[in-house]
Design a protein around this motif. Structure first.
Motif, mmCIF file in Angstrom:
data_model
loop_
_atom_site.group_PDB
_atom_site.id
_atom_site.type_symbol
_atom_site.label_atom_id
_atom_site.label_comp_id
_atom_site.label_asym_id
_atom_site.label_seq_id
_atom_site.Cartn_x
_atom_site.Cartn_y
_atom_site.Cartn_z
ATOM 1 N N PRO A 155 16.315 63.614 34.315
ATOM 2 C CA PRO A 155 15.426 64.205 35.064
ATOM 3 C C PRO A 155 14.818 63.391 36.238
ATOM 4 C CG PRO A 155 14.340 63.473 32.926
ATOM 5 C CD PRO A 155 15.638 63.021 33.011
ATOM 6 N N THR A 156 14.469 64.234 37.395
ATOM 7 C CA THR A 156 14.078 63.527 38.482
ATOM 8 C C THR A 156 13.298 64.738 39.319
ATOM 9 O OG1 THR A 156 14.553 62.380 40.566
ATOM 10 C CG2 THR A 156 16.187 64.050 40.060
ATOM 11 N N ASP A 157 12.435 64.439 40.040
ATOM 12 C CA ASP A 157 11.872 65.142 40.978
ATOM 13 C C ASP A 157 12.231 65.036 42.465
ATOM 14 O OD1 ASP A 157 9.981 66.065 38.950
ATOM 15 O OD2 ASP A 157 8.661 64.575 39.393
ATOM 16 N N GLU A 158 13.011 64.269 42.668
ATOM 17 C CA GLU A 158 13.606 64.130 43.945
ATOM 18 C C GLU A 158 14.571 64.976 44.351
ATOM 19 O OE1 GLU A 158 15.224 60.284 44.470
ATOM 20 O OE2 GLU A 158 13.631 59.142 43.498
ATOM 21 N N PRO A 159 14.510 65.744 45.627
ATOM 22 C CA PRO A 159 15.405 66.768 45.906
ATOM 23 C C PRO A 159 16.624 66.123 46.281
ATOM 24 C CG PRO A 159 14.090 66.075 47.937
ATOM 25 C CD PRO A 159 13.518 65.400 46.633
ATOM 26 N N LYS A 160 17.971 66.888 46.037
ATOM 27 C CA LYS A 160 19.138 66.775 46.225
ATOM 28 C C LYS A 160 19.210 66.653 47.690
ATOM 29 C CE LYS A 160 23.968 68.227 45.640
ATOM 30 N NZ LYS A 160 24.060 68.498 47.220
#
Length: 130
Positions: A59-64
Motif C-alpha cells: 500500500p502507498t498513498d503516492e500517486p502513480k
C-alpha cells in the motif's frame, strides 16, 4: 550461481482490489498479509520461492505518475490471444496507450489502478504443478 526473481513488488492504493484482479489474471491465490497492509499473492501449490515469482501488493498513498518503467508481460496458456484479451477486459483490465503504433503483436493494458502490462501473442504452456 545467478540470482532468480522470487517476487515483484507493486506499490498500489488498494491492495485488496489488485490482489483480486491479479489472482484472477494469473490463477494465483493470497499467500500472506503483512501488518502494513501488503498482500502477497502467488501460485497456490508453490508459494514464495517456487518456479514463478510472487507479487507483493504494497500500500502507498503516492500517486502513480507517468508510464511505469518496469511492467509485467503475460502470455495466454489455454486460449488464443483474442480470447485471453476478452477475459482480461472482463476481469477489469482496460486498454492503455503508451505510444504504440497499432501494429504491435501485443496489447497494452492497464490493471484497475492504471498499472500497465502487456498481453503477448504467443501461447505458452502453464508451469507444471509439483
Amino acid at each position: 550461481m545467478a540470482c532468480r526473481i522470487t517476487e515483484l513488488v507493486l506499490d498500489v492504493h488498494d491492495p485488496e482490489l489488485l490482489a483480486r484482479f491479479w489472482c484472477e489474471v494469473l490463477g494465483y491465490v493470497e499467500l500472506e498479509r503483512a501488518d502494513d497492509g501488503a498482500i502477497e499473492i502467488g501460485p497456490a501449490d508453490a508459494g514464495f520461492g517456487g518456479p514463478q515469482p510472487t507479487i507483493v501488493l504494497s500500500p502507498t498513498d503516492e500517486p502513480k505518475t507517468g508510464k511505469l518503467r518496469l511492467h509485467i508481460d503475460v502470455n495466454p496458456t489455454d486460449r488464443d490471444q483474442d480470447a485471453e484479451l476478452e477475459r482480461l477486459l472482463a476481469a477489469g483490465a482496460r486498454r492503455a496507450d503508451v505510444g504504440q503504433t497499432g501494429n504491435e503483436s501485443w496489447h497494452v493494458l492497464a490493471d484497475p489502478e492504471g498499472n500497465e502490462f502487456c498481453l503477448l501473442r504467443r501461447r505458452v504452456e502453464p508451469v507444471p504443478t509439483p
